[in-house]
Design an enzyme around this catalytic site. Structure first.
Site, mmCIF file in Angstrom:
data_model
loop_
_atom_site.group_PDB
_atom_site.id
_atom_site.type_symbol
_atom_site.label_atom_id
_atom_site.label_comp_id
_atom_site.label_asym_id
_atom_site.label_seq_id
_atom_site.Cartn_x
_atom_site.Cartn_y
_atom_site.Cartn_z
ATOM 1 N N THR A 28 51.798 44.422 -116.988
ATOM 2 C CA THR A 28 51.644 42.961 -116.703
ATOM 3 C C THR A 28 50.113 42.419 -117.087
ATOM 4 O OG1 THR A 28 51.614 41.580 -114.777
ATOM 5 C CG2 THR A 28 51.264 43.785 -114.481
ATOM 6 N N TYR A 46 52.049 46.532 -106.506
ATOM 7 C CA TYR A 46 52.770 46.495 -107.468
ATOM 8 C C TYR A 46 51.877 46.539 -108.685
ATOM 9 C CZ TYR A 46 54.497 44.014 -111.514
ATOM 10 O OH TYR A 46 54.870 43.633 -112.799
ATOM 11 N N HIS A 47 51.042 45.793 -108.787
ATOM 12 C CA HIS A 47 50.030 45.472 -110.154
ATOM 13 C C HIS A 47 49.027 46.947 -110.139
ATOM 14 C CE1 HIS A 47 50.429 41.148 -109.405
ATOM 15 N NE2 HIS A 47 50.495 41.160 -110.743
ATOM 16 N N SER A 55 47.677 44.192 -106.140
ATOM 17 C CA SER A 55 48.673 44.443 -105.036
ATOM 18 C C SER A 55 49.249 45.747 -105.444
ATOM 19 C CB SER A 55 49.891 43.351 -105.229
ATOM 20 O OG SER A 55 50.577 43.790 -106.650
ATOM 21 N N LYS A 101 51.606 49.392 -112.117
ATOM 22 C CA LYS A 101 51.498 49.126 -113.744
ATOM 23 C C LYS A 101 50.142 49.732 -114.275
ATOM 24 C CE LYS A 101 54.975 46.337 -114.419
ATOM 25 N NZ LYS A 101 56.104 46.751 -114.818
HETATM 26 P P1 NAD Z 1 63.949 42.159 -112.116
HETATM 27 O O1 NAD Z 1 63.697 42.725 -110.864
HETATM 28 O O2 NAD Z 1 64.727 41.135 -112.475
HETATM 29 O O3 NAD Z 1 64.574 43.295 -113.246
HETATM 30 C C1 NAD Z 1 64.102 44.617 -112.979
HETATM 31 C C2 NAD Z 1 65.555 45.450 -113.210
HETATM 32 O O4 NAD Z 1 65.152 46.912 -113.172
HETATM 33 C C3 NAD Z 1 66.471 45.292 -112.206
HETATM 34 O O5 NAD Z 1 67.767 44.858 -112.576
HETATM 35 C C4 NAD Z 1 66.396 46.664 -111.367
HETATM 36 O O6 NAD Z 1 67.858 46.767 -110.787
HETATM 37 C C5 NAD Z 1 66.302 47.661 -112.400
HETATM 38 N N1 NAD Z 1 65.469 48.733 -111.689
HETATM 39 C C6 NAD Z 1 64.431 48.600 -110.951
HETATM 40 N N2 NAD Z 1 64.335 50.159 -110.641
HETATM 41 C C7 NAD Z 1 64.922 50.951 -111.345
HETATM 42 C C8 NAD Z 1 65.149 52.233 -111.633
HETATM 43 N N3 NAD Z 1 64.312 53.288 -110.742
HETATM 44 N N4 NAD Z 1 66.143 52.838 -112.325
HETATM 45 C C9 NAD Z 1 66.921 51.848 -112.698
HETATM 46 N N5 NAD Z 1 66.964 50.658 -112.914
HETATM 47 C C10 NAD Z 1 65.824 50.069 -112.028
HETATM 48 O O7 NAD Z 1 62.414 42.214 -112.895
HETATM 49 P P2 NAD Z 1 62.054 41.251 -114.203
HETATM 50 O O8 NAD Z 1 61.460 39.954 -113.769
HETATM 51 O O9 NAD Z 1 63.125 41.230 -115.164
HETATM 52 O O10 NAD Z 1 60.815 41.966 -114.691
HETATM 53 C C11 NAD Z 1 61.240 42.973 -115.686
HETATM 54 C C12 NAD Z 1 59.701 43.866 -115.965
HETATM 55 O O11 NAD Z 1 58.736 42.753 -116.611
HETATM 56 C C13 NAD Z 1 58.931 44.475 -114.826
HETATM 57 O O12 NAD Z 1 58.651 45.739 -115.318
HETATM 58 C C14 NAD Z 1 57.937 43.526 -114.690
HETATM 59 O O13 NAD Z 1 57.027 44.238 -114.105
HETATM 60 C C15 NAD Z 1 57.692 42.818 -116.022
HETATM 61 N N6 NAD Z 1 56.935 41.532 -115.817
HETATM 62 C C16 NAD Z 1 57.893 40.686 -115.230
HETATM 63 C C17 NAD Z 1 57.281 39.360 -115.145
HETATM 64 C C18 NAD Z 1 58.212 38.113 -114.632
HETATM 65 O O14 NAD Z 1 57.360 36.964 -114.401
HETATM 66 N N7 NAD Z 1 59.410 38.262 -114.519
HETATM 67 C C19 NAD Z 1 55.992 39.274 -115.565
HETATM 68 C C20 NAD Z 1 55.445 40.277 -116.017
HETATM 69 C C21 NAD Z 1 55.990 41.354 -116.312
HETATM 70 N N1 USQ Z 2 51.333 30.875 -106.359
HETATM 71 C C1 USQ Z 2 51.467 29.963 -105.643
HETATM 72 N N2 USQ Z 2 52.582 29.296 -104.927
HETATM 73 C C2 USQ Z 2 53.738 30.003 -105.039
HETATM 74 C C3 USQ Z 2 53.558 31.146 -105.686
HETATM 75 C C4 USQ Z 2 52.571 31.716 -106.058
HETATM 76 O O1 USQ Z 2 50.212 29.147 -105.607
HETATM 77 O O2 USQ Z 2 54.517 29.493 -104.222
HETATM 78 C C5 USQ Z 2 50.423 31.627 -107.005
HETATM 79 C C6 USQ Z 2 49.906 32.724 -106.521
HETATM 80 O O3 USQ Z 2 48.954 33.114 -105.352
HETATM 81 C C7 USQ Z 2 49.383 33.467 -107.847
HETATM 82 C C8 USQ Z 2 50.033 32.941 -108.847
HETATM 83 O O4 USQ Z 2 50.698 31.737 -108.029
HETATM 84 O O5 USQ Z 2 47.956 33.098 -107.709
HETATM 85 C C9 USQ Z 2 51.109 33.679 -109.484
HETATM 86 O O6 USQ Z 2 51.920 34.149 -108.601
HETATM 87 P P1 USQ Z 2 53.302 34.447 -109.044
HETATM 88 O O7 USQ Z 2 54.349 35.078 -107.595
HETATM 89 O O8 USQ Z 2 53.870 33.699 -109.928
HETATM 90 O O9 USQ Z 2 53.009 36.002 -109.942
HETATM 91 P P2 USQ Z 2 52.859 37.602 -109.463
HETATM 92 O O10 USQ Z 2 52.693 37.622 -108.108
HETATM 93 O O11 USQ Z 2 51.437 37.830 -110.450
HETATM 94 O O12 USQ Z 2 53.830 38.178 -110.107
HETATM 95 C C10 USQ Z 2 54.659 37.718 -111.187
HETATM 96 C C11 USQ Z 2 55.737 38.792 -111.395
HETATM 97 C C12 USQ Z 2 55.498 40.218 -111.856
HETATM 98 C C13 USQ Z 2 54.450 40.075 -113.017
HETATM 99 C C14 USQ Z 2 53.390 38.942 -112.674
HETATM 100 C C15 USQ Z 2 52.645 38.460 -114.307
HETATM 101 O O13 USQ Z 2 56.561 38.774 -110.327
HETATM 102 O O14 USQ Z 2 56.407 41.156 -112.136
HETATM 103 O O15 USQ Z 2 53.827 41.040 -113.305
HETATM 104 O O16 USQ Z 2 53.908 37.585 -112.394
HETATM 105 S S1 USQ Z 2 50.990 38.315 -113.849
HETATM 106 O O17 USQ Z 2 50.597 37.362 -113.103
HETATM 107 O O18 USQ Z 2 50.395 38.279 -115.285
HETATM 108 O O19 USQ Z 2 50.533 39.681 -113.352
#
Ligand code: NAD
Ligand code: USQ
Length: 476
Positions: A225, A262-263, A260, A266
Site C-alpha cells: 500500500t 494495518y499499514h 496504523s 504491510k
Molecule cells: P477485501 O477485504 O475486500 O478482500 C480481501 C480478501 O482476502 C477477503 O475476501 C478476505 O476474505 C480474504 N482474506 C483475508 N485474510 C485471509 C486469509 N488469511 N486467508 C485467505 N483469505 C483471506 O480487500 P480489498 O479492498 O480487495 O484489498 C485487497 C488487497 O489490496 C489488500 O491486501 C489491501 O491491503 C490491498 N489494498 C487495498 C486498497 C483498497 O483501497 N481497497 C488499497 C491499497 C491496497
Molecule cells: N477520510 C476522510 N473521511 C472519511 C474517510 C477517510 O477524510 O470519511 C480520510 C482519512 O482520514 C485519510 C484518507 O481519507 O486521511 C484516506 O482514508 P481511507 O479510509 O480511504 O484509506 P486508508 O485508511 O488509508 O486505507 C485504504 C484501504 C487500505 C489501503 C489504503 C491505501 O482500506 O487497504 O491500503 O487505502 S493508502 O491510503 O494509500 O495507504
C-alpha cells in the site's frame, strides 16, 4: 488474440473461446433514474436525509439518473498458458482482478477463507451492492463465458491447506490480496491489532514458503500500500531511495512510516519479501497500491450475480467510495479534520490492468520489483469537491462537513509520489478528473435503499481505543 465479435444472442455459449459477452438489459434495477441533465438540484434537508427521503426528493424534483450502459466484456486468449492463484479473490480488488484475468485467457483459481464476509457479519455491516456467494459468482461466470474459475476455500495461515492447493494447481503466478486491509479495523482494539498483524504477516510468510518449496518458478505479485511510505516531506520514490551518506552511496529500501497497525503489517510484509527474494532467489513484485474507488468493471457488470462489493461504512469503506455514497444519499461528505490529507487513488478497472501488467512483467529472480500503483493524487478536500461536481451533474445537491478526525495523521503536508514504473510498462489510466465519477454515483443511486445511515459516522478513534474490545464512538 483480441476479438470483438459479439457472441450469438448477445451471450457466450459455454466453451470459453475468445469473443465478446454483453450484459443483459438492466432489468430489475432499483432506485432513481434516468437522468436528466440539467435537472434541478435536490435539497439536502439539513444533512439528515434518509435513503427513502432522498429517493422521494429525487422523484419529486424530476431528477432521475440513468444507469450507465453496461460495457462489453471481451474474451481473449492473451494470458493462455499462465496459471494464476488469486489469494483474496472473493474480496473487492481480488474479485474484479480474477474476472479480468479469466476473461483474458489466464487460468484462474480463487483462494479465500471468506473471512471478510464474516467480519461484516460480526460488525453488522453490509456492502452497498448485494454480492452473491463465491460459489454462485463463479458458477454464473462460467455459465456466461464458458470459463472456469477454480475455488480453494481456506486460510493461508493454514500451511497444510496452502501446500495442497499450490501442489494441485501448479501456479505460474500468485496474486496476494488476502489480508485484513482496514486501518480503522486494526485500530479498534488490541485483539484486532494482533489479529491483523498475525493474519497478514503469517499468511505472507506461508505464501513465500509455499512458493519456495512447491513452485519455485512462481512469480509472487503482492499487494502492498502507498500508506507504507507515510507522508514524508520529500518525494516518494518507487520502493527504493538513492542515498549518499558520509561520502558513500547506496540504493536502499525507501523509509517506511505506517500510520496504523494495518499499514505496519504491510511494511513488515515488504521487509520479509525483500529478504526472501534475495535469499531464495525468488521472483517477487510488491505493488504499493493507493486508495481504490469504483465498483463496476466490464466483467462484473455482466450480471447482477457478478456485482462487486462497495463498502461505505466507517471501518471498511474508503474515502472516495464513502463520499460518493454519502453524496448519493444526501449526507454531508465526512471530511476528517482539515482535509489536506493527500493520497494516491485509482479506479478499480486500473487495479485489474495493473495486476495483469505486473504478472506479465516479472523482474529478474533475486531482485524485488516495487511499483507504486495509483493514477492520480488528491487531497480529501479535493475529492469532496469532485464528488460535489459529479452530484451537480446528476441533479444532486451535495454538501460537505468537516468532522473531528478520528485518526492521528498530518492534515496538511507535502505529498508527491512517483508512479512511472507501471506506465512505462503500458498502463493507460482512467482518470477521475475526466468526469468518470458520475458512473460510480449512478451505481450508488441504484442501490440507495440499501444504505444504513448508522454506518456512516466514524467509529474508531486512534487514541481512545484500547484493550477493551469494542467501538468507541467519537461523534454522536
Ligand atoms: P477485501 O477485504 O475486500 O478482500 C480481501 C480478501 O482476502 C477477503 O475476501 C478476505 O476474505 C480474504 N482474506 C483475508 N485474510 C485471509 C486469509 N488469511 N486467508 C485467505 N483469505 C483471506 O480487500 P480489498 O479492498 O480487495 O484489498 C485487497 C488487497 O489490496 C489488500 O491486501 C489491501 O491491503 C490491498 N489494498 C487495498 C486498497 C483498497 O483501497 N481497497 C488499497 C491499497 C491496497
Ligand atoms: N477520510 C476522510 N473521511 C472519511 C474517510 C477517510 O477524510 O470519511 C480520510 C482519512 O482520514 C485519510 C484518507 O481519507 O486521511 C484516506 O482514508 P481511507 O479510509 O480511504 O484509506 P486508508 O485508511 O488509508 O486505507 C485504504 C484501504 C487500505 C489501503 C489504503 C491505501 O482500506 O487497504 O491500503 O487505502 S493508502 O491510503 O494509500 O495507504
Amino acid at each position: 488474440m483480441r476479438t470483438a465479435t459479439r457472441a450469438p444472442g448477445g451471450r457466450r455459449a459455454a466453451g470459453g473461446a475468445a469473443g465478446a459477452v454483453r450484459a443483459p438489459a438492466a432489468a430489475g434495477a432499483v432506485g432513481p433514474r434516468p437522468a436528466a441533465a440539467g435537472a434541478p438540484p435536490v435539497a439536502n434537508a439539513g444533512g439528515l436525509a434518509t435513503p427513502a427521503g432522498r429517493r422521494g426528493a429525487l422523484a419529486a424534483s424530476g431528477a432521475a439518473v440513468a444507469e450507465a450502459p453496461p460495457p462489453a466484456c471481451e474474451l481473449t486468449d492473451e494470458g493462455k498458458g499462465k496459471r494464476v492463484i488469486i489469494i483474496g479473490g472473493d474480496g473487492y480488488c481480488g474479485w474484479a482482478s480474477a474476472l479480468h484475468l479469466s476473461a483474458r485467457g489466464y487460468e484462474v483459481a480463487i483462494m479465500d477463507n471468506l473471512s471478510r464476509r464474516n467480519w461484516d457479519e460480526q460488525l453488522g455491516f453490509d456492502t452497498l451492492t448485494p454480492i452473491a456467494s463465491l460459489h454462485k459468482r463463479v458458477a454464473k461466470w462460467q455459465e456466461l463465458t464458458g470459463r472456469e474459475i477454480k475455488t480453494y476455500v481456506g486460510d493461508i495461515c493454514d500451511f497444510g491447506f496452502l501446500e495442497a492447493a499450490v501442489k494441485e494447481f501448479e501456479p505460474t503466478a500468485m496474486v496476494h490480496f488476502g489480508e485484513q486491509r482496514s486501518a480503522p479495523y486494526s485500530m479498534m482494539d488490541r485483539n484486532k491489532a494482533v489479529f491483523t498483524q498475525m493474519n497478514n504477516i503469517t499468511g505472507t510468510i506461508n505464501v513465500l514458503y509455499a512458493i519456495k518449496e512447491f513452485a519455485p518458478e512462481c512469480h509472487l505479485v503482492k499487494l502492498g500500500t502507498m500508506g507504507e511510505y507515510g507522508t514524508p516531506n520529500i518525494d516518494i520514490e518507487e520502493g527504493y531511495l538513492d542515498v549518499e551518506h558520509k561520502g558513500r552511496k547506496d540504493r536502499l529500501p525507501y523509509p517506511k512510516q505506517g500510520n496504523s497497525w494495518y499499514h505496519l503489517s504491510k511494511i513488515h510484509d515488504s521487509t520479509n519479501m525483500f529478504f526472501t527474494t534475495k535469499t531464495w532467489n525468488m521472483k517477487v513484485t510488491d505493488l504499493n497500491q493507493g486508495v481504490v474507488y469504483g465498483v463496476d468493471t466490464p466483467e462484473t457488470a455482466l450480471d447482477e450475480a457478478l456485482v462487486n462489493r462497495m463498502d461505505y461504512d466507517s471501518i471498511f469503506g474508503t474515502a472516495l467510495n464513502r463520499f460518493i455514497i454519502q453524496g448519493a444519499v444526501g449526507y454531508p461528505l465526512t471530511v476528517y479534520g482539515k482535509g489536506g490529507q493527500t493520497r494516491g487513488f485509482l479506479d478499480i478497472r486500473d487495479t485489474c490492468q495493473c495486476i495483469q501488467i505486473a504478472i506479465d512483467n516479472p523482474g529478474p529472480a533475486g531482485e524485488m520489483l516495487v511499483f507504486n500503483q495509483f493514477t492520480e493524487q488528491f487531497s480529501v478536500n479535493k475529492l469532496a469537491g469532485l464528488v460535489t461536481e459529479s452530484g451537480a451533474r446528476l441533479g444532486l445537491d451535495v454538501t460537505t462537513k468537516s468532522i473531528p478526525n478520528p485518526r492521528r495523521e498530518k492534515e496538511e503536508h507535502y505529498y508527491n509520489a512517483m508512479n512511472t514504473n507501471l506506465k512505462d510498462l503500458g498502463m493507460d489510466p482512467i482518470l477521475m478528473s475526466d468526469g468518470k465519477l458520475d458512473d460510480v454515483m449512478k451505481v450508488a443511486l441504484k442501490y440507495i435503499d440499501r444504505v444504513d445511515m448508522d454506518l456512516i459516522l466514524p467509529a474508531t478513534d486512534w487514541v481512545s481505543s484500547g484493550v477493551k474490545q469494542g467501538v468507541s464512538k467519537v461523534v454522536s
